[in-house]
Design a protein around this motif. Structure first.
Motif, PDB file in Angstrom:
ATOM      1  N   LEU A 190       0.823  -1.208   0.000  1.00 54.86           N
ATOM      2  CA  LEU A 190       0.000   0.000   0.000  1.00 54.86           C
ATOM      3  C   LEU A 190       0.857   1.259   0.000  1.00 54.86           C
ATOM      4  CD1 LEU A 190      -2.826  -1.068   2.485  1.00 54.86           C
ATOM      5  CD2 LEU A 190      -2.923  -0.967  -0.023  1.00 54.86           C
ATOM      6  N   TYR A 191       1.967   1.224   0.748  1.00 51.72           N
ATOM      7  CA  TYR A 191       2.907   2.353   0.695  1.00 51.72           C
ATOM      8  C   TYR A 191       3.459   2.522  -0.723  1.00 51.72           C
ATOM      9  CZ  TYR A 191       3.159   3.077   5.775  1.00 51.72           C
ATOM     10  OH  TYR A 191       2.875   3.379   7.094  1.00 51.72           O
ATOM     11  N   MET A 192       3.799   1.397  -1.349  1.00 51.48           N
ATOM     12  CA  MET A 192       4.394   1.460  -2.677  1.00 51.48           C
ATOM     13  C   MET A 192       3.380   1.914  -3.723  1.00 51.48           C
ATOM     14  SD  MET A 192       7.386   1.071  -3.954  1.00 51.48           S
ATOM     15  CE  MET A 192       7.232   2.321  -5.254  1.00 51.48           C
ATOM     16  N   LYS A 193       2.146   1.448  -3.589  1.00 49.11           N
ATOM     17  CA  LYS A 193       1.102   1.868  -4.527  1.00 49.11           C
ATOM     18  C   LYS A 193       0.885   3.378  -4.448  1.00 49.11           C
ATOM     19  CE  LYS A 193      -3.626   0.533  -5.865  1.00 49.11           C
ATOM     20  NZ  LYS A 193      -4.272   1.847  -5.758  1.00 49.11           N
ATOM     21  N   LYS A 194       0.906   3.911  -3.236  1.00 51.88           N
ATOM     22  CA  LYS A 194       0.781   5.354  -3.054  1.00 51.88           C
ATOM     23  C   LYS A 194       1.985   6.071  -3.657  1.00 51.88           C
ATOM     24  CE  LYS A 194       0.032   8.816   0.585  1.00 51.88           C
ATOM     25  NZ  LYS A 194      -0.232   9.005   2.040  1.00 51.88           N
ATOM     26  N   ALA A 195       3.171   5.472  -3.510  1.00 52.22           N
ATOM     27  CA  ALA A 195       4.389   6.072  -4.062  1.00 52.22           C
ATOM     28  C   ALA A 195       4.319   6.160  -5.585  1.00 52.22           C
ATOM     29  CB  ALA A 195       5.608   5.257  -3.633  1.00 52.22           C
ATOM     30  N   THR A 291      12.007   6.247  -0.630  1.00 54.51           N
ATOM     31  CA  THR A 291      12.019   5.419   0.576  1.00 54.51           C
ATOM     32  C   THR A 291      11.137   4.189   0.394  1.00 54.51           C
ATOM     33  OG1 THR A 291      12.329   7.411   1.926  1.00 54.51           O
ATOM     34  CG2 THR A 291      11.653   5.403   3.066  1.00 54.51           C
ATOM     35  N   ALA A 292       9.940   4.381  -0.125  1.00 51.78           N
ATOM     36  CA  ALA A 292       9.046   3.247  -0.362  1.00 51.78           C
ATOM     37  C   ALA A 292       9.677   2.252  -1.324  1.00 51.78           C
ATOM     38  CB  ALA A 292       7.708   3.746  -0.907  1.00 51.78           C
ATOM     39  N   MET A 293      10.276   2.765  -2.374  1.00 51.59           N
ATOM     40  CA  MET A 293      10.923   1.886  -3.348  1.00 51.59           C
ATOM     41  C   MET A 293      12.091   1.138  -2.706  1.00 51.59           C
ATOM     42  SD  MET A 293      11.931   2.762  -7.280  1.00 51.59           S
ATOM     43  CE  MET A 293      12.892   4.233  -6.878  1.00 51.59           C
ATOM     44  N   GLY A 294      12.865   1.819  -1.869  1.00 53.92           N
ATOM     45  CA  GLY A 294      14.016   1.203  -1.224  1.00 53.92           C
ATOM     46  C   GLY A 294      13.624   0.069  -0.294  1.00 53.92           C
ATOM     47  N   VAL A 295      12.595   0.275   0.532  1.00 53.04           N
ATOM     48  CA  VAL A 295      12.196  -0.779   1.468  1.00 53.04           C
ATOM     49  C   VAL A 295      11.576  -1.954   0.715  1.00 53.04           C
ATOM     50  CG1 VAL A 295      11.940   0.811   3.409  1.00 53.04           C
ATOM     51  CG2 VAL A 295       9.945   0.286   1.983  1.00 53.04           C
ATOM     52  N   CYS A 296      10.891  -1.676  -0.380  1.00 52.85           N
ATOM     53  CA  CYS A 296      10.299  -2.766  -1.162  1.00 52.85           C
ATOM     54  C   CYS A 296      11.369  -3.538  -1.931  1.00 52.85           C
ATOM     55  CB  CYS A 296       9.230  -2.214  -2.097  1.00 52.85           C
ATOM     56  SG  CYS A 296       7.745  -1.622  -1.233  1.00 52.85           S
ATOM     57  N   TRP A 297      12.404  -2.859  -2.376  1.00 50.82           N
ATOM     58  CA  TRP A 297      13.543  -3.583  -2.969  1.00 50.82           C
ATOM     59  C   TRP A 297      14.161  -4.529  -1.941  1.00 50.82           C
ATOM     60  CZ3 TRP A 297      16.010   1.227  -5.710  1.00 50.82           C
ATOM     61  CH2 TRP A 297      15.469   1.362  -7.005  1.00 50.82           C
ATOM     62  N   LYS A 310      10.590  -3.008  10.671  1.00 47.99           N
ATOM     63  CA  LYS A 310      11.571  -1.933  10.516  1.00 47.99           C
ATOM     64  C   LYS A 310      11.405  -1.245   9.159  1.00 47.99           C
ATOM     65  CE  LYS A 310      14.501  -0.894  12.859  1.00 47.99           C
ATOM     66  NZ  LYS A 310      14.627   0.205  13.850  1.00 47.99           N
ATOM     67  N   LEU A 311      11.125  -2.020   8.124  1.00 47.88           N
ATOM     68  CA  LEU A 311      10.905  -1.443   6.791  1.00 47.88           C
ATOM     69  C   LEU A 311       9.644  -0.579   6.784  1.00 47.88           C
ATOM     70  CD1 LEU A 311      11.724  -4.569   4.569  1.00 47.88           C
ATOM     71  CD2 LEU A 311      13.246  -2.671   5.173  1.00 47.88           C
ATOM     72  N   ILE A 312       8.606  -1.067   7.429  1.00 50.63           N
ATOM     73  CA  ILE A 312       7.365  -0.295   7.522  1.00 50.63           C
ATOM     74  C   ILE A 312       7.597   1.001   8.291  1.00 50.63           C
ATOM     75  CG2 ILE A 312       5.054  -0.289   8.559  1.00 50.63           C
ATOM     76  CD1 ILE A 312       4.949  -3.314   7.914  1.00 50.63           C
ATOM     77  N   GLU A 313       8.398   0.927   9.340  1.00 57.22           N
ATOM     78  CA  GLU A 313       8.710   2.120  10.137  1.00 57.22           C
ATOM     79  C   GLU A 313       9.368   3.200   9.279  1.00 57.22           C
ATOM     80  OE1 GLU A 313      11.035   3.288  14.310  1.00 57.22           O
ATOM     81  OE2 GLU A 313      11.650   1.510  13.180  1.00 57.22           O
ATOM     82  N   HIS A 314      10.296   2.787   8.398  1.00 56.22           N
ATOM     83  CA  HIS A 314      10.971   3.769   7.536  1.00 56.22           C
ATOM     84  C   HIS A 314       9.998   4.366   6.510  1.00 56.22           C
ATOM     85  CE1 HIS A 314      14.742   2.330   9.246  1.00 56.22           C
ATOM     86  NE2 HIS A 314      15.332   3.348   8.658  1.00 56.22           N
ATOM     87  N   ALA A 315       9.126   3.530   5.950  1.00 53.71           N
ATOM     88  CA  ALA A 315       8.142   4.045   5.004  1.00 53.71           C
ATOM     89  C   ALA A 315       7.175   5.013   5.686  1.00 53.71           C
ATOM     90  CB  ALA A 315       7.373   2.892   4.365  1.00 53.71           C
ATOM     91  N   ALA A 316       6.767   4.670   6.893  1.00 48.15           N
ATOM     92  CA  ALA A 316       5.852   5.540   7.643  1.00 48.15           C
ATOM     93  C   ALA A 316       6.520   6.862   7.995  1.00 48.15           C
ATOM     94  CB  ALA A 316       5.380   4.831   8.912  1.00 48.15           C
ATOM     95  N   PHE A 317       7.814   6.806   8.309  1.00 46.38           N
ATOM     96  CA  PHE A 317       8.547   8.033   8.612  1.00 46.38           C
ATOM     97  C   PHE A 317       8.578   8.949   7.394  1.00 46.38           C
ATOM     98  CE2 PHE A 317      12.666  10.273   8.347  1.00 46.38           C
ATOM     99  CZ  PHE A 317      12.525  11.128   9.423  1.00 46.38           C
ATOM    100  N   ALA A 318       8.878   8.375   6.229  1.00 52.52           N
ATOM    101  CA  ALA A 318       8.921   9.186   5.008  1.00 52.52           C
ATOM    102  C   ALA A 318       7.555   9.765   4.679  1.00 52.52           C
ATOM    103  CB  ALA A 318       9.438   8.337   3.848  1.00 52.52           C
ATOM    104  N   GLU A 319       6.495   9.005   4.976  1.00 52.46           N
ATOM    105  CA  GLU A 319       5.143   9.522   4.753  1.00 52.46           C
ATOM    106  C   GLU A 319       4.856  10.704   5.678  1.00 52.46           C
ATOM    107  OE1 GLU A 319       0.855   7.535   3.954  1.00 52.46           O
ATOM    108  OE2 GLU A 319       1.816   6.998   5.859  1.00 52.46           O
ATOM    109  N   THR A 320       5.269  10.582   6.925  1.00 49.58           N
ATOM    110  CA  THR A 320       5.098  11.684   7.877  1.00 49.58           C
ATOM    111  C   THR A 320       5.874  12.917   7.418  1.00 49.58           C
ATOM    112  OG1 THR A 320       4.813  10.141   9.704  1.00 49.58           O
ATOM    113  CG2 THR A 320       5.393  12.400  10.271  1.00 49.58           C
ATOM    114  N   MET A 321       7.105  12.700   6.939  1.00 46.71           N
ATOM    115  CA  MET A 321       7.902  13.822   6.424  1.00 46.71           C
ATOM    116  C   MET A 321       7.203  14.489   5.249  1.00 46.71           C
ATOM    117  SD  MET A 321      10.603  14.324   8.248  1.00 46.71           S
ATOM    118  CE  MET A 321      11.207  15.538   7.096  1.00 46.71           C
TER     119      MET A 321
END
Length: 324
Positions: A190-195, A291-297, A310-321
């Motif tokens: 879902l993070y990646m689809k939004k990205a 960030t989303a692409m990186g965690v999905c890779w 941990k990957l979800i945490e980084h994606a969520a952080f980038a979304e907050t940013m």
């Protein structure tokens, strides 16, 4: 644009292959990692190639750089060129081909030079940057940002042959499609689809088709002998220059998401906005996409379910940013 089809044949010294074979034996754990990552056939190809190109290009003093990325990389010394880097990739890989053509088109302008290549066999001999300190090793954030901005400004050029490179949006679309098949990590999908949606939106506004590095971060920016920093390891991808910024920001994250990191990232984005004349909002959106692409890779490369939080945490952080 120079497209290297086949390396020139250099005369080697008699008996060098036997010497190099002894010097270039991998440690058992390195050999195992190479076979696990690339397969036994590739490992055996590399062992053969080391002997062949030691003769062909008069190479000595091999040192394996255990990165296990798309290529295997060795520092070495060339009798003809001096300090060098030997890259052995998969001949069928598009990436080794796009890297070579990117370096050849830049022809030493801010990038390392290509000394020679046998692209049909997936082998490149590049300039070895000395002393080669990575930009990451500089403790000053202001200095790291200053170096990045100085290299980025005026860097991007129109590709001579657009058709040989992937596009940035193709990268994003491909990993999104892959994640749609991973039913074990739907949240990351879902993070990646939004990205992907955001990437297409940014691409509509920033639509230049320039030759991008594609991996322009601290470890691919090395200190040269004259005190100037040199860029190495381009992926070679087509897109707007704004998409060459977020990988650098992403590499300032660190391992832990802390309150101080928000402050640091906001400061970095403000400095880049001012120096690169890219709107704050666009930088934040590009950072989220990257960030989303990186965690999905990471998932594609074999991250375990235990690593997903941990990957979800980084994606969520980038979304907050992005939403700040």
């Amino acid at each position: 644009m120079l497209v290297v089809k086949q390396a020139s044949i250099c005369s080697g010294s008699g008996g060098r292959s036997q010497v190099m074979n002894k010097r270039c034996i991998f440690k058992p754990d390195e050999r195992e990692k190479i076979m696990n990552r690339f397969g036994k056939d590739y490992y055996e190809k590399v062992v053969r190639d080391i002997e062949v190109y030691a003769d062909k290009w008069t190479l000595t003093s091999f040192q394996f750089i255990p990165s296990y990325s798309a290529n295997l990389v060795f520092r070495c010394h060339s009798e003809n060129f001096g300090s060098a880097v030997l890259k052995i990739g998969n001949p069928s890989s598009r990436e080794i081909y796009t890297e070579l053509n990117t370096l050849c088109q830049y022809d030493g302008r801010r990038f390392c030079r290509v000394f020679d290549a046998d692209i049909e066999n997936g082998v490149i001999l590049e300039e070895g940057i000395q002393p080669g300190n990575r930009l990451r090793e500089d403790n000053s954030l202001d200095k790291r940002l200053s170096v990045f901005c100085s290299l980025y400004k005026g860097l991007h050029i129109a590709p001579a042959k657009v058709e040989i490179y992937p596009t940035y949006t193709e990268w994003v679309s491909r990993i999104t499609e892959y994640m749609s098949t991973r039913h074990d990590c739907k949240e990351l999908y879902l993070y990646m689809k939004k990205a992907l949606d955001i990437c297409l939106s940014v691409s509509a506004l920033y639509s230049q088709k320039m030759l991008l590095h594609g991996d322009l971060h601290h470890d691919n920016i090395l200190l040269g002998h004259d005190g100037e920093y040199i860029i190495i390891d381009p992926k070679g991808v087509i897109g707007d220059p704004v998409f060459d910024v977020p990988r650098f920001i992403l590499n300032e994250f660190g391992d832990e998401i802390t309150p101080d990191l928000y402050k640091k990232m906001n400061g970095i984005i403000s400095i880049l906005e001012k120096n690169l004349n890219i709107p704050n909002e666009i930088l934040r959106q590009c950072l989220y996409v990257e960030t989303a692409m990186g965690v999905c890779w990471s998932v594609e490369d074999g991250s375990t379910p235990e690593e997903y939080p941990k990957l979800i945490e980084h994606a969520a952080f980038a979304e907050t940013m992005m939403n700040t």
